[in-house]
Design a protein around this motif. Structure first.
Motif, PDB file in Angstrom:
ATOM      1  N   UNK A  46     -22.344  33.176  33.786  1.00  0.00           N
ATOM      2  CA  UNK A  46     -21.855  31.818  34.020  1.00  0.00           C
ATOM      3  C   UNK A  46     -22.391  31.340  35.365  1.00  0.00           C
ATOM      4  N   UNK A  47     -23.522  30.631  35.360  1.00  0.00           N
ATOM      5  CA  UNK A  47     -24.107  30.168  36.630  1.00  0.00           C
ATOM      6  C   UNK A  47     -23.204  29.142  37.313  1.00  0.00           C
ATOM      7  N   UNK A  48     -23.340  29.054  38.631  1.00  0.00           N
ATOM      8  CA  UNK A  48     -22.554  28.088  39.392  1.00  0.00           C
ATOM      9  C   UNK A  48     -22.924  26.651  39.003  1.00  0.00           C
ATOM     10  N   UNK A  49     -24.223  26.423  38.789  1.00  0.00           N
ATOM     11  CA  UNK A  49     -24.705  25.104  38.321  1.00  0.00           C
ATOM     12  C   UNK A  49     -25.447  25.346  37.002  1.00  0.00           C
ATOM     13  N   UNK A  50     -24.780  25.186  35.893  1.00  0.00           N
ATOM     14  CA  UNK A  50     -25.376  25.591  34.615  1.00  0.00           C
ATOM     15  C   UNK A  50     -26.389  24.632  34.010  1.00  0.00           C
ATOM     16  N   UNK A  61     -42.432  20.554  22.010  1.00  0.00           N
ATOM     17  CA  UNK A  61     -41.298  20.140  21.176  1.00  0.00           C
ATOM     18  C   UNK A  61     -41.715  19.992  19.712  1.00  0.00           C
ATOM     19  N   UNK A  62     -42.817  19.252  19.479  1.00  0.00           N
ATOM     20  CA  UNK A  62     -43.242  18.959  18.111  1.00  0.00           C
ATOM     21  C   UNK A  62     -43.686  20.213  17.364  1.00  0.00           C
ATOM     22  N   UNK A  63     -44.198  21.198  18.082  1.00  0.00           N
ATOM     23  CA  UNK A  63     -44.653  22.432  17.440  1.00  0.00           C
ATOM     24  C   UNK A  63     -43.488  23.306  16.986  1.00  0.00           C
ATOM     25  N   UNK A  64     -42.302  23.063  17.561  1.00  0.00           N
ATOM     26  CA  UNK A  64     -41.131  23.878  17.241  1.00  0.00           C
ATOM     27  C   UNK A  64     -40.924  25.051  18.182  1.00  0.00           C
ATOM     28  N   UNK A  65     -41.822  25.230  19.151  1.00  0.00           N
ATOM     29  CA  UNK A  65     -41.705  26.373  20.057  1.00  0.00           C
ATOM     30  C   UNK A  65     -40.417  26.336  20.864  1.00  0.00           C
ATOM     31  N   UNK A  66     -40.061  25.158  21.380  1.00  0.00           N
ATOM     32  CA  UNK A  66     -38.848  25.071  22.194  1.00  0.00           C
ATOM     33  C   UNK A  66     -37.586  25.320  21.377  1.00  0.00           C
ATOM     34  N   UNK A  67     -37.641  25.059  20.081  1.00  0.00           N
ATOM     35  CA  UNK A  67     -36.488  25.333  19.222  1.00  0.00           C
ATOM     36  C   UNK A  67     -36.188  26.828  19.160  1.00  0.00           C
ATOM     37  N   UNK A  68     -37.192  27.635  19.443  1.00  0.00           N
ATOM     38  CA  UNK A  68     -37.016  29.091  19.476  1.00  0.00           C
ATOM     39  C   UNK A  68     -36.656  29.567  20.881  1.00  0.00           C
ATOM     40  N   UNK A  69     -37.350  29.049  21.884  1.00  0.00           N
ATOM     41  CA  UNK A  69     -37.205  29.573  23.242  1.00  0.00           C
ATOM     42  C   UNK A  69     -35.935  29.105  23.951  1.00  0.00           C
ATOM     43  N   UNK A  70     -35.598  27.833  23.827  1.00  0.00           N
ATOM     44  CA  UNK A  70     -34.466  27.303  24.590  1.00  0.00           C
ATOM     45  C   UNK A  70     -33.138  27.996  24.229  1.00  0.00           C
ATOM     46  N   UNK A  71     -32.786  28.133  22.946  1.00  0.00           N
ATOM     47  CA  UNK A  71     -31.527  28.834  22.626  1.00  0.00           C
ATOM     48  C   UNK A  71     -31.501  30.268  23.157  1.00  0.00           C
ATOM     49  N   UNK A  73     -33.129  31.417  25.845  1.00  0.00           N
ATOM     50  CA  UNK A  73     -32.948  31.323  27.297  1.00  0.00           C
ATOM     51  C   UNK A  73     -31.494  31.037  27.654  1.00  0.00           C
ATOM     52  N   UNK A  74     -30.889  30.106  26.944  1.00  0.00           N
ATOM     53  CA  UNK A  74     -29.500  29.741  27.229  1.00  0.00           C
ATOM     54  C   UNK A  74     -28.556  30.915  26.978  1.00  0.00           C
ATOM     55  N   UNK A  75     -28.802  31.653  25.925  1.00  0.00           N
ATOM     56  CA  UNK A  75     -27.948  32.797  25.597  1.00  0.00           C
ATOM     57  C   UNK A  75     -28.059  33.896  26.643  1.00  0.00           C
ATOM     58  N   UNK A  79     -27.491  29.184  31.298  1.00  0.00           N
ATOM     59  CA  UNK A  79     -27.883  27.817  31.652  1.00  0.00           C
ATOM     60  C   UNK A  79     -27.954  26.956  30.396  1.00  0.00           C
ATOM     61  N   UNK A  80     -27.752  25.658  30.576  1.00  0.00           N
ATOM     62  CA  UNK A  80     -27.863  24.688  29.499  1.00  0.00           C
ATOM     63  C   UNK A  80     -29.024  23.746  29.827  1.00  0.00           C
TER      64      UNK A  80
END
Length: 296
Positions: A46-50, A61-71, A73-75, A79-80
């Protein structure tokens, strides 16, 4: 005689009863299984500034790469991420104003300015793919018969073919404009049509108009099934498409989330993330959409 028989029967009954009791007791001694302690699951920090703001190009974004990486990273970090997918020029402008915490972009010559003036720090190579020229299968400009981008652009300009440009100051747009200069030609104004939009939308419009356009391979492959466009030129060394990640400097912009930005940079160059990047797209498209480059 009867007494002996009675005594024998009594003895047998007692012996049978005793044996039965022993059997029942033996069966009752089943050991209660000792529960195996389960491996504790790692708790998400739980970061101080999430909250962090990522300014990036539309191709990620359009390639779908961030749909895999961002979740992922957040987990792993807690961070959000608020992703703002715009052209690289707009993403870099956000960095110059301190309106983003971290940048993921693909225009090295434009990135250099931010690195040199210390607007961006922790500048790291992440991955690459390439640009390709796509167009209608009929190929009226005979692009498929050319050997270089210069010859392809000259052929397009010499015919009445439509060329659809993003016109949004993105990394792709910057590359395309530079290639026209390199070819030393200009397409006819009425045949050079600007969308002012991202790569996905520009591909759709080029398909509808049976025109040519320059695109990153990843976005094209992700959208290919909905397009009437073929790859007509690829492999030219000048079409290399390189992505970097960088933090916006907190010494210049104290409001940026320095810890979150640093965590994202470190995540992008982590070996596990690099492995994910290097395999992304293989299951769906039969080939990787990006090549992992961290540390090179």
């Amino acid at each position: 005689m009867k007494k002996n028989i009675f005594n024998r029967l009594t003895f047998c009954f007692i012996l049978f009863t005793f044996t039965l009791m022993l059997a029942l007791v033996g069966c009752g001694k089943t050991e209660t299984p000792v529960p195996t302690p389960s491996t504790p699951q790692a708790e998400t920090p739980t970061p101080a500034r999430p909250d962090i703001i990522l300014a990036t190009t539309t191709s990620t974004q359009d390639s779908g790469l961030l749909d895999v990486l961002i979740p992922d990273f957040e987990k792993k970090t807690g961070y959000k991420v608020k992703t703002i997918a715009v052209g690289t020029g707009a993403a870099l402008a956000m960095g110059e104003k301190g309106d983003a915490d971290v940048l993921l972009v693909h225009a090295p010559s434009s990135e250099k300015k931010l690195v040199d003036n210390q607007t961006a720090i922790n500048y790291q190579l992440v991955m690459h793919n390439d640009f390709v020229i796509v167009g209608p299968s009929a190929d009226p400009a005979k692009v498929k018969e050319t050997k270089s981008v210069v010859d392809a652009f000259k052929g397009i300009a010499a015919t009445s073919s439509i060329f659809v440009t993003r016109g949004d100051d993105s990394g792709t747009d910057k590359m395309e404009k530079a290639l026209w200069v390199k070819a030393n030609v200009k397409p006819a104004a009425d045949k050079y049509q600007s969308t002012g939009q991202g790569m996905g939308q520009t591909l759709t419009i080029a398909s509808e108009k049976a025109g040519y356009t320059l695109t990153d391979r990843a976005t094209y492959l992700a959208a290919k099934k909905n397009l009437k466009l073929d790859i007509l030129l690829q492999g030219d060394a000048s079409l290399l498409n390189i992505y970097h990640v960088m933090q916006v400097n907190p010494e210049k912009f104290p409001k940026v989330n320095a810890d979150g930005a640093k965590a994202f940079v470190e995540y992008m160059i982590n070996p596990d993330t690099q492995a994910t990047i290097g395999s992304f797209g293989k299951d769906k498209f039969g080939e990787a959409l990006f090549f992992a480059d961290a540390g090179k």
